[in-house]
Design an enzyme around this catalytic site. Sequence first.
Site, short mmCIF file in Angstrom:
data_model
loop_
_atom_site.label_atom_id
_atom_site.label_comp_id
_atom_site.label_asym_id
_atom_site.label_seq_id
_atom_site.Cartn_x
_atom_site.Cartn_y
_atom_site.Cartn_z
CE LYS A 28 3.61 9.43 4.68
NZ LYS A 28 3.23 8.02 4.79
NE ARG A 47 -3.46 3.34 -2.21
CZ ARG A 47 -3.38 2.38 -1.30
NH1 ARG A 47 -4.46 1.69 -0.96
NH2 ARG A 47 -2.23 2.10 -0.71
N1 BES Z 1 4.50 7.36 0.26
C1 BES Z 1 3.89 6.43 1.11
C2 BES Z 1 4.53 5.04 1.06
C3 BES Z 1 5.96 4.95 1.52
C4 BES Z 1 6.25 4.58 2.81
C5 BES Z 1 6.99 5.18 0.64
C6 BES Z 1 7.57 4.47 3.22
C7 BES Z 1 8.30 5.08 1.05
C8 BES Z 1 8.59 4.71 2.35
C9 BES Z 1 2.41 6.28 0.74
O1 BES Z 1 1.82 7.42 0.23
C10 BES Z 1 1.68 5.95 2.00
O2 BES Z 1 1.65 6.77 2.86
N2 BES Z 1 1.14 4.73 2.05
C11 BES Z 1 0.42 4.28 3.19
C12 BES Z 1 -0.82 3.58 2.67
C13 BES Z 1 -1.82 3.27 3.74
C14 BES Z 1 -2.40 4.55 4.27
C15 BES Z 1 -2.89 2.40 3.14
C16 BES Z 1 1.32 3.32 3.97
O3 BES Z 1 2.10 2.60 3.35
O4 BES Z 1 1.24 3.34 5.18
MN MN Z 2 1.05 8.70 1.73
#
Ligand code: BES
Ligand code: MN
Length: 499
Positions: free
Chosen positions: A276, A350
């Site tokens: 990230k 997931r």
């Molecule tokens: N933990 C994150 C989702 C999230 C984002 C929670 C902001 C709380 C606040 C999750 O693991 C994630 O990174 N999701 C990705 C999925 C994508 C790679 C398909 C996302 O939402 O960008």
């Molecule tokens: Mn994530």
Amino acid sequence: MKISFDSKAPKSDAFVAFATEGGKLLEGGKWADKKTNGALKRAMEAESFEGKKAQTLVIAGPEGLPHRHVVIVGLGKAEDLKETDFEKIGGTVVSLLNARKAASAELSFSSEGLALKHLDANEAASSMAAGAVLSSYRFDKYLTKEPKDKKPTVKALSFTVDHPQKAKKLFDEADTLIDGVYLTRDLVSETPNILYPASFADIIKSELVPLGVKVKTLGMKEIQKLGMGALEAVGQGSAREPKLVTMEYHGGSKKDKTICFVGKGVTFDTGGISLKPGAGMEDMKWDMAGAAAVTGLMYALAARGAKVNVVGVVALAENMPSGNACRPSDIVTSMSGQTIEILNTDAEGRLILCDALWYAQEEFKPTHIVDLATLTGAVIIALGHEYAGLFSNDDGLAQQLTLAGQGVGEELWRLPLNDAWDKAIDSPAADIKNISGGRDAGSAIGAHFLKRFIQPGVKWAHLDIAGVAWNNKDRTAAPKGASAFGVRLLDRFVAENFE
Ligand code: BES
Ligand code: MN
Ligand code: ZN
């Protein structure tokens, strides 16, 4: 905070009176107005106080009363008032009292002339008390130098009501649930250097075992042995091994069905190799809010002796980039036997959930499964911070959850599932891939991934709580920070539908 219900209150710093729409004072207010030679009515007139919901008016140093302040709180139209309104009022009163440095208050809430419709006056008083306690949560264990005048002052609230015993009994029940909410908030607020899979599992054990909950923790060895290749893949990049914790509570009879609650517990989500960006990454300490909600819920159900058979399952892992981390393009085999192509290591929730869901079904044969997860940023784009996303394969279950959420002020909004989105996660190289590759319907893609791991006949709902797990501002019954979204909702869901 000490909460009491009396017919005659002990001496306190503030006297809190209530007025309905149109500025009609309840009994206690009328009494205080007489005592002060009409100060309340004069102040209401001078300040155009109309008794609107949560409107407040403060009279400092009133003559004729021993209190330092008299506070008048508007209720609005009595017949409209619900539980959540009273919670909000309770929170409003506490913050006002803290601002005035009051340590104690008497809240005069007799029902005479108060035409409530949705609840009785004892329930209303109990809800106000619950709102006061819920809104007073603080995570201040690391503030070693906080000046005293920054700390909240309110220590005791006493409600004078018609039936103190009744109100107290109601509040005692609410208070047990609040303990569960506080446990969840403590877990969500805790920092990832202290809270990681093993320490999380230890806390679950120490909190739940004394309540008679059977807690079992699986470590990396068992995870591998059971074939949970997806949970393993997420956990393997961290120096801290992943855990899968089950919490079994048997409050019902042997033949009662079992409900499972499954939570995502990523104790920190860096994204892994699909790293990230740095800005805002600190938010990912609360990527375990689903698992924390399941823990607090199990606490609440066990502590109140709920007459149901419930199992909580949490998948705990830290998602880190490292020489041992999984890579985009890795293919792993999940416990279900389905192979998964990992195309983005940041879609890790997931992955850990699919093994937890499968394990829960194999081990406990539930009729219903509800999972909670801070799964996608996309749900925040869709629903903001006012609703959690709800996906379900069963209309009845979706309805039950939605209603329970409305009752406690933790609202859900149902989003659709669609075969086209299921196709979007077919992989040419494996049985399924963990992202679609596009930006369309991101939250539904996540839900469809999970759905592939739900066995025939099982009623399933997925709550995407990414937008509601952490409050960026003070809210009704929850200050800024960890909300514990899901604990009260699911406690209500269980009480309304399974007890
Ligand atoms: N933990 C994150 C989702 C999230 C984002 C929670 C902001 C709380 C606040 C999750 O693991 C994630 O990174 N999701 C990705 C999925 C994508 C790679 C398909 C996302 O939402 O960008
Ligand atoms: Mn994530
Ligand atoms: Zn995550």
